[in-house]
Design a protein around this motif. Sequence first.
Motif, PDB file in Angstrom:
ATOM      1  N   PRO A   1      -4.263  10.319  -6.447  1.00 22.15           N
ATOM      2  CA  PRO A   1      -4.237   9.020  -7.118  1.00 22.15           C
ATOM      3  C   PRO A   1      -5.620   8.418  -7.390  1.00 22.15           C
ATOM      4  CG  PRO A   1      -2.545   9.096  -5.438  1.00 22.15           C
ATOM      5  CD  PRO A   1      -3.345  10.368  -5.303  1.00 22.15           C
ATOM      6  N   VAL A   2      -6.564   8.641  -6.509  1.00 20.77           N
ATOM      7  CA  VAL A   2      -7.912   8.110  -6.744  1.00 20.77           C
ATOM      8  C   VAL A   2      -8.573   8.860  -7.894  1.00 20.77           C
ATOM      9  CG1 VAL A   2     -10.215   7.749  -5.759  1.00 20.77           C
ATOM     10  CG2 VAL A   2      -8.188   7.270  -4.377  1.00 20.77           C
ATOM     11  N   GLN A   3      -8.422  10.169  -7.944  1.00 25.03           N
ATOM     12  CA  GLN A   3      -8.984  10.941  -9.049  1.00 25.03           C
ATOM     13  C   GLN A   3      -8.375  10.493 -10.376  1.00 25.03           C
ATOM     14  OE1 GLN A   3      -7.916  14.741  -7.205  1.00 25.03           O
ATOM     15  NE2 GLN A   3     -10.054  15.374  -7.428  1.00 25.03           N
ATOM     16  N   ALA A   4      -7.053  10.333 -10.395  1.00 25.01           N
ATOM     17  CA  ALA A   4      -6.366   9.903 -11.615  1.00 25.01           C
ATOM     18  C   ALA A   4      -6.841   8.521 -12.047  1.00 25.01           C
ATOM     19  CB  ALA A   4      -4.854   9.916 -11.401  1.00 25.01           C
ATOM     20  N   ALA A   5      -7.017   7.629 -11.097  1.00 30.49           N
ATOM     21  CA  ALA A   5      -7.470   6.268 -11.416  1.00 30.49           C
ATOM     22  C   ALA A   5      -8.906   6.286 -11.947  1.00 30.49           C
ATOM     23  CB  ALA A   5      -7.357   5.365 -10.190  1.00 30.49           C
ATOM     24  N   PHE A   6      -9.762   7.145 -11.421  1.00 25.72           N
ATOM     25  CA  PHE A   6     -11.127   7.250 -11.930  1.00 25.72           C
ATOM     26  C   PHE A   6     -11.111   7.698 -13.383  1.00 25.72           C
ATOM     27  CE2 PHE A   6     -12.843   6.243  -7.953  1.00 25.72           C
ATOM     28  CZ  PHE A   6     -14.226   6.306  -7.959  1.00 25.72           C
TER      29      PHE A   6
ATOM     30  N   ALA B   1     -13.748   6.428  -1.528  1.00 25.48           N
ATOM     31  CA  ALA B   1     -12.593   5.609  -1.918  1.00 25.48           C
ATOM     32  C   ALA B   1     -11.315   6.097  -1.241  1.00 25.48           C
ATOM     33  CB  ALA B   1     -12.431   5.629  -3.434  1.00 25.48           C
ATOM     34  N   VAL B   2     -11.129   7.403  -1.175  1.00 21.67           N
ATOM     35  CA  VAL B   2      -9.959   7.962  -0.484  1.00 21.67           C
ATOM     36  C   VAL B   2      -9.952   7.506   0.969  1.00 21.67           C
ATOM     37  CG1 VAL B   2      -8.961  10.122   0.400  1.00 21.67           C
ATOM     38  CG2 VAL B   2      -9.625   9.940  -2.008  1.00 21.67           C
ATOM     39  N   ASN B   3     -11.114   7.545   1.597  1.00 21.70           N
ATOM     40  CA  ASN B   3     -11.207   7.136   2.988  1.00 21.70           C
ATOM     41  C   ASN B   3     -10.948   5.647   3.168  1.00 21.70           C
ATOM     42  OD1 ASN B   3     -13.340   6.689   5.639  1.00 21.70           O
ATOM     43  ND2 ASN B   3     -11.774   8.272   5.733  1.00 21.70           N
ATOM     44  N   ILE B   4     -11.357   4.833   2.209  1.00 26.06           N
ATOM     45  CA  ILE B   4     -11.054   3.395   2.264  1.00 26.06           C
ATOM     46  C   ILE B   4      -9.540   3.204   2.302  1.00 26.06           C
ATOM     47  CG2 ILE B   4     -11.080   1.230   0.949  1.00 26.06           C
ATOM     48  CD1 ILE B   4     -13.846   2.145  -0.144  1.00 26.06           C
TER      49      ILE B   4
ATOM     50  N   VAL C   1     -10.401   2.052  -7.825  1.00 23.95           N
ATOM     51  CA  VAL C   1      -9.974   2.063  -6.416  1.00 23.95           C
ATOM     52  C   VAL C   1      -8.816   1.086  -6.216  1.00 23.95           C
ATOM     53  CG1 VAL C   1     -10.671   1.668  -4.022  1.00 23.95           C
ATOM     54  CG2 VAL C   1     -12.263   2.777  -5.613  1.00 23.95           C
ATOM     55  N   LEU C   2      -8.912  -0.089  -6.816  1.00 22.64           N
ATOM     56  CA  LEU C   2      -7.827  -1.066  -6.690  1.00 22.64           C
ATOM     57  C   LEU C   2      -6.553  -0.566  -7.367  1.00 22.64           C
ATOM     58  CD1 LEU C   2      -9.858  -4.359  -7.215  1.00 22.64           C
ATOM     59  CD2 LEU C   2      -8.908  -3.470  -5.055  1.00 22.64           C
ATOM     60  N   ASP C   3      -6.688   0.110  -8.496  1.00 26.66           N
ATOM     61  CA  ASP C   3      -5.510   0.677  -9.169  1.00 26.66           C
ATOM     62  C   ASP C   3      -4.891   1.783  -8.319  1.00 26.66           C
ATOM     63  OD1 ASP C   3      -3.633   1.017 -11.341  1.00 26.66           O
ATOM     64  OD2 ASP C   3      -4.756   2.819 -11.884  1.00 26.66           O
ATOM     65  N   ALA C   4      -5.715   2.631  -7.734  1.00 25.56           N
ATOM     66  CA  ALA C   4      -5.188   3.683  -6.857  1.00 25.56           C
ATOM     67  C   ALA C   4      -4.451   3.075  -5.672  1.00 25.56           C
ATOM     68  CB  ALA C   4      -6.323   4.593  -6.374  1.00 25.56           C
ATOM     69  N   ALA C   5      -4.976   1.988  -5.148  1.00 29.05           N
ATOM     70  CA  ALA C   5      -4.293   1.287  -4.045  1.00 29.05           C
ATOM     71  C   ALA C   5      -2.940   0.790  -4.509  1.00 29.05           C
ATOM     72  CB  ALA C   5      -5.150   0.122  -3.540  1.00 29.05           C
TER      73      ALA C   5
ATOM     74  N   THR D   1      -0.572   3.660  -4.826  1.00 27.83           N
ATOM     75  CA  THR D   1      -0.174   4.090  -3.485  1.00 27.83           C
ATOM     76  C   THR D   1       0.892   3.160  -2.925  1.00 27.83           C
ATOM     77  OG1 THR D   1      -2.390   4.979  -3.108  1.00 27.83           O
ATOM     78  CG2 THR D   1      -1.043   4.603  -1.173  1.00 27.83           C
ATOM     79  N   ARG D   2       0.715   1.861  -3.165  1.00 24.81           N
ATOM     80  CA  ARG D   2       1.688   0.865  -2.702  1.00 24.81           C
ATOM     81  C   ARG D   2       3.031   1.091  -3.385  1.00 24.81           C
ATOM     82  NH1 ARG D   2      -0.659  -3.325  -4.521  1.00 24.81           N
ATOM     83  NH2 ARG D   2      -2.077  -3.604  -2.788  1.00 24.81           N
ATOM     84  N   ILE D   3       3.018   1.317  -4.687  1.00 18.91           N
ATOM     85  CA  ILE D   3       4.264   1.547  -5.443  1.00 18.91           C
ATOM     86  C   ILE D   3       4.958   2.820  -4.964  1.00 18.91           C
ATOM     87  CG2 ILE D   3       5.152   2.146  -7.728  1.00 18.91           C
ATOM     88  CD1 ILE D   3       2.978   0.213  -8.864  1.00 18.91           C
ATOM     89  N   ALA D   4       4.184   3.879  -4.734  1.00 16.99           N
ATOM     90  CA  ALA D   4       4.758   5.153  -4.294  1.00 16.99           C
ATOM     91  C   ALA D   4       5.395   5.024  -2.911  1.00 16.99           C
ATOM     92  CB  ALA D   4       3.681   6.240  -4.278  1.00 16.99           C
ATOM     93  N   ALA D   5       4.862   4.144  -2.084  1.00 15.21           N
ATOM     94  CA  ALA D   5       5.388   3.965  -0.722  1.00 15.21           C
ATOM     95  C   ALA D   5       6.687   3.165  -0.701  1.00 15.21           C
ATOM     96  CB  ALA D   5       4.346   3.278   0.158  1.00 15.21           C
ATOM     97  N   GLU D   6       6.946   2.412  -1.768  1.00 12.35           N
ATOM     98  CA  GLU D   6       8.142   1.549  -1.795  1.00 12.35           C
ATOM     99  C   GLU D   6       9.395   2.312  -2.121  1.00 12.35           C
ATOM    100  OE1 GLU D   6       7.101  -1.514  -4.582  1.00 12.35           O
ATOM    101  OE2 GLU D   6       5.831  -2.526  -3.131  1.00 12.35           O
TER     102      GLU D   6
END
Length: 159
Positions: free
Chosen positions: A86-91, A110-113, A147-151, A154-159
């Motif tokens: 997701p971070v790569q895609a967002a970049f 960013a992945v580690n964040i 990074v914010l978009d990847a977050a 990630t939030r959407i995928a977790a729901e």
Amino acid sequence: MSDVTINVNGTDRSATVEDRTLLVDFLREALGLTGTHVGCDTSQCGACTVILDGKAVKSCTVLAVMAEGSEVRTIEGLAEGDELHPVQAAFCKHHALQCGFCTPGMIMAAVNILERHGPDIDEALVRHQLEGNLCRCTGYHNIVKAVLDAAQQTRIAAE
């Protein structure tokens, strides 16, 4: 000379190296993983950032022998086949790169964040956490957006 075995991107990898060999050189020269870049040789730029035992580190500051038995993730270990992390895609989506030299280290940081803080992050946290990674081309605005978009993804995928 020392024999070093490190789990890199999920696979144990071994090589015989000089005791003074840096982790970045182990990855690039002994293993042929050239996605981790050498930028400044002074630990200032962050282009060599990898994730070592769950923490983002500048691999130019770690000796390969110090990483013996550790787990290391590099930019090559993020994508799942043809599917970008997701971070790569967002970049890509947010044009968060220009020359691309800092990109692998920036993405690993960013992945580690996201791994440490989860998807509920804000711009101030992202900017603070990325302070150790320098980019001379983008001005950081699109990197932070990515990074914010990847977050968010990630939030959407977790729901």
